[in-house]
Scaffold this motif. Structure first.
Motif, PDB file in Angstrom:
ATOM      1  N   ARG A   1       0.830  -1.206   0.000  1.00  0.00           N
ATOM      2  CA  ARG A   1       0.000   0.000   0.000  1.00  0.00           C
ATOM      3  C   ARG A   1       0.864   1.254   0.000  1.00  0.00           C
ATOM      4  O   ARG A   1       0.537   2.246  -0.658  1.00  0.00           O
ATOM      5  CB  ARG A   1      -0.910  -0.031   1.228  1.00  0.00           C
ATOM      6  CG  ARG A   1      -2.003   1.010   1.222  1.00  0.00           C
ATOM      7  CD  ARG A   1      -2.928   0.783   2.387  1.00  0.00           C
ATOM      8  NE  ARG A   1      -4.021   1.736   2.393  1.00  0.00           N
ATOM      9  CZ  ARG A   1      -4.981   1.761   3.305  1.00  0.00           C
ATOM     10  NH1 ARG A   1      -4.976   0.855   4.279  1.00  0.00           N
ATOM     11  NH2 ARG A   1      -5.939   2.659   3.243  1.00  0.00           N
ATOM     12  N   ASN A   2       1.976   1.217   0.743  1.00  0.00           N
ATOM     13  CA  ASN A   2       2.859   2.381   0.780  1.00  0.00           C
ATOM     14  C   ASN A   2       3.496   2.651  -0.586  1.00  0.00           C
ATOM     15  O   ASN A   2       3.702   3.808  -0.960  1.00  0.00           O
ATOM     16  CB  ASN A   2       3.958   2.176   1.822  1.00  0.00           C
ATOM     17  CG  ASN A   2       3.441   2.347   3.233  1.00  0.00           C
ATOM     18  OD1 ASN A   2       2.410   2.984   3.451  1.00  0.00           O
ATOM     19  ND2 ASN A   2       4.147   1.768   4.201  1.00  0.00           N
ATOM     20  N   LEU A   3       3.811   1.585  -1.332  1.00  0.00           N
ATOM     21  CA  LEU A   3       4.370   1.763  -2.671  1.00  0.00           C
ATOM     22  C   LEU A   3       3.355   2.444  -3.583  1.00  0.00           C
ATOM     23  O   LEU A   3       3.697   3.368  -4.339  1.00  0.00           O
ATOM     24  CB  LEU A   3       4.775   0.416  -3.254  1.00  0.00           C
ATOM     25  CG  LEU A   3       5.261   0.443  -4.711  1.00  0.00           C
ATOM     26  CD1 LEU A   3       6.522   1.282  -4.836  1.00  0.00           C
ATOM     27  CD2 LEU A   3       5.493  -0.976  -5.228  1.00  0.00           C
ATOM     28  N   LYS A   4       2.102   2.010  -3.518  1.00  0.00           N
ATOM     29  CA  LYS A   4       1.065   2.625  -4.344  1.00  0.00           C
ATOM     30  C   LYS A   4       0.883   4.094  -3.988  1.00  0.00           C
ATOM     31  O   LYS A   4       0.728   4.946  -4.872  1.00  0.00           O
ATOM     32  CB  LYS A   4      -0.253   1.867  -4.167  1.00  0.00           C
ATOM     33  CG  LYS A   4      -0.231   0.448  -4.704  1.00  0.00           C
ATOM     34  CD  LYS A   4      -1.577  -0.228  -4.507  1.00  0.00           C
ATOM     35  CE  LYS A   4      -1.547  -1.639  -5.053  1.00  0.00           C
ATOM     36  NZ  LYS A   4      -2.845  -2.321  -4.912  1.00  0.00           N
TER      37      LYS A   4
ATOM     38  N   LEU B   1       1.523   9.688  -5.290  1.00  0.00           N
ATOM     39  CA  LEU B   1       1.939  11.035  -4.904  1.00  0.00           C
ATOM     40  C   LEU B   1       2.910  11.626  -5.916  1.00  0.00           C
ATOM     41  O   LEU B   1       2.813  12.809  -6.273  1.00  0.00           O
ATOM     42  CB  LEU B   1       2.578  10.989  -3.514  1.00  0.00           C
ATOM     43  CG  LEU B   1       2.909  12.328  -2.856  1.00  0.00           C
ATOM     44  CD1 LEU B   1       1.637  13.105  -2.556  1.00  0.00           C
ATOM     45  CD2 LEU B   1       3.711  12.098  -1.565  1.00  0.00           C
ATOM     46  N   CYS B   2       3.844  10.804  -6.419  1.00  0.00           N
ATOM     47  CA  CYS B   2       4.825  11.302  -7.392  1.00  0.00           C
ATOM     48  C   CYS B   2       4.144  11.671  -8.717  1.00  0.00           C
ATOM     49  O   CYS B   2       4.456  12.714  -9.310  1.00  0.00           O
ATOM     50  CB  CYS B   2       5.900  10.254  -7.625  1.00  0.00           C
ATOM     51  SG  CYS B   2       6.990   9.991  -6.213  1.00  0.00           S
ATOM     52  N   LEU B   3       3.234  10.825  -9.180  1.00  0.00           N
ATOM     53  CA  LEU B   3       2.540  11.122 -10.429  1.00  0.00           C
ATOM     54  C   LEU B   3       1.675  12.369 -10.297  1.00  0.00           C
ATOM     55  O   LEU B   3       1.612  13.203 -11.218  1.00  0.00           O
ATOM     56  CB  LEU B   3       1.688   9.928 -10.856  1.00  0.00           C
ATOM     57  CG  LEU B   3       2.439   8.709 -11.382  1.00  0.00           C
ATOM     58  CD1 LEU B   3       1.468   7.562 -11.661  1.00  0.00           C
ATOM     59  CD2 LEU B   3       3.227   9.051 -12.635  1.00  0.00           C
ATOM     60  N   GLN B   4       1.006  12.511  -9.159  1.00  0.00           N
ATOM     61  CA  GLN B   4       0.195  13.701  -8.948  1.00  0.00           C
ATOM     62  C   GLN B   4       1.067  14.946  -8.857  1.00  0.00           C
ATOM     63  O   GLN B   4       0.676  16.029  -9.310  1.00  0.00           O
ATOM     64  CB  GLN B   4      -0.649  13.552  -7.672  1.00  0.00           C
ATOM     65  CG  GLN B   4      -1.710  12.461  -7.725  1.00  0.00           C
ATOM     66  CD  GLN B   4      -2.883  12.821  -8.609  1.00  0.00           C
ATOM     67  OE1 GLN B   4      -2.720  13.264  -9.735  1.00  0.00           O
ATOM     68  NE2 GLN B   4      -4.092  12.628  -8.107  1.00  0.00           N
TER      69      GLN B   4
END
Length: 235
Positions: free
Chosen positions: A79-82, A87-90
């Motif tokens: 879940r933390n990876l997702k 967050l990076c893509l946003q």
């Protein structure tokens, strides 16, 4: 490691296919019809800024933010990876949106002339909401222990505002396409059935389909495969 459910695969495929079609259409419009982005003869720098605006707002802002929404559905891992990838893509989408608006501040008619329409007002509101959403997600991610209970209460609002902002971004792009096409048809005598009009109309339709697939994938319930526990055999 969670696998993508079979029911989600067609939806993810159509969402990705729609994104590729939209990217191809906006690239075709921006590169093949560059003269339409500047009504008067101007410098090469002004032309670059004018062409960059639709590219950044459609590909950088809408398509990448849509991919960030889909991350929770297709990305395997913890879940933390997702959350990290989301967050990076946003963050990348937000940067593209800010830079896309910044290009309009370099228009040949000045700042005020480029922020008079419904399209421009919606764009400023959309990027502002998106920035507030990203900041809330950033603080929640890096301070999980301190705000655990607050995050649980805020999460439904975060999801709602995220989808609302994404839909608003698509609606803003649609108003921009309509505004630009109306200008071209009334002031530059671009025919309604010409190739450029067909490209712009197809782009608007592609954005509508893309947003539908992304939002549907986001709100679809996750299917869980029941695990059958082995029964003890009696001797």
């Amino acid at each position: 490691m969670a696998a993508v459910s079979a029911s989600m695969l067609p939806l993810l495929f159509f969402a990705r296919a729609s994104g590729l079609v939209v990217a191809a259409l906006v690239l075709t419009w921006a590169l093949a019809f560059k003269s339409s982005f500047l009504p008067h003869s101007s410098s090469q720098e002004d032309l670059i800024y004018a062409v960059l605006h639709p590219l950044l707002m459609v590909i950088g802002f809408i398509i990448i933010s849509g991919e960030a929404i889909l991350v929770h559905r297709w990305l395997p891992g913890s879940r933390n990876l997702k959350k990290s990838v989301h967050l990076c893509l946003q963050g990348l989408a937000l940067s593209s949106g800010i830079f896309g608006i910044w290009t309009k501040f370099h228009g040949i008619d000045g700042v005020v002339a480029n922020f008079y329409s419904l399209h421009s007002w919606m764009g400023l509101i959309c990027v502002s909401l998106f920035g507030a959403q990203w900041m809330m997600g950033f603080l929640s991610f890096w301070h999980r222990a301190e705000v655990r209970m607050t995050r649980v209460r805020v999460l439904p609002w975060h999801i709602f505002l995220g989808l609302y902002t994404y839909g608003l971004a698509v609606a803003t792009a649609e108003t921009g396409l309509l505004e630009k096409l109306t200008f071209l048809q009334t002031r530059r005598n671009v025919y309604k059935s010409c190739p450029e009009s067909m490209v712009v109309n197809s782009l608007g339709l592609g954005l509508a389909l893309l947003s539908g697939f992304v939002i549907f994938a986001a709100v679809s319930p996750k299917s869980h495969v029941p695990v059958n526990k082995p029964k003890c055999l009696s001797s």
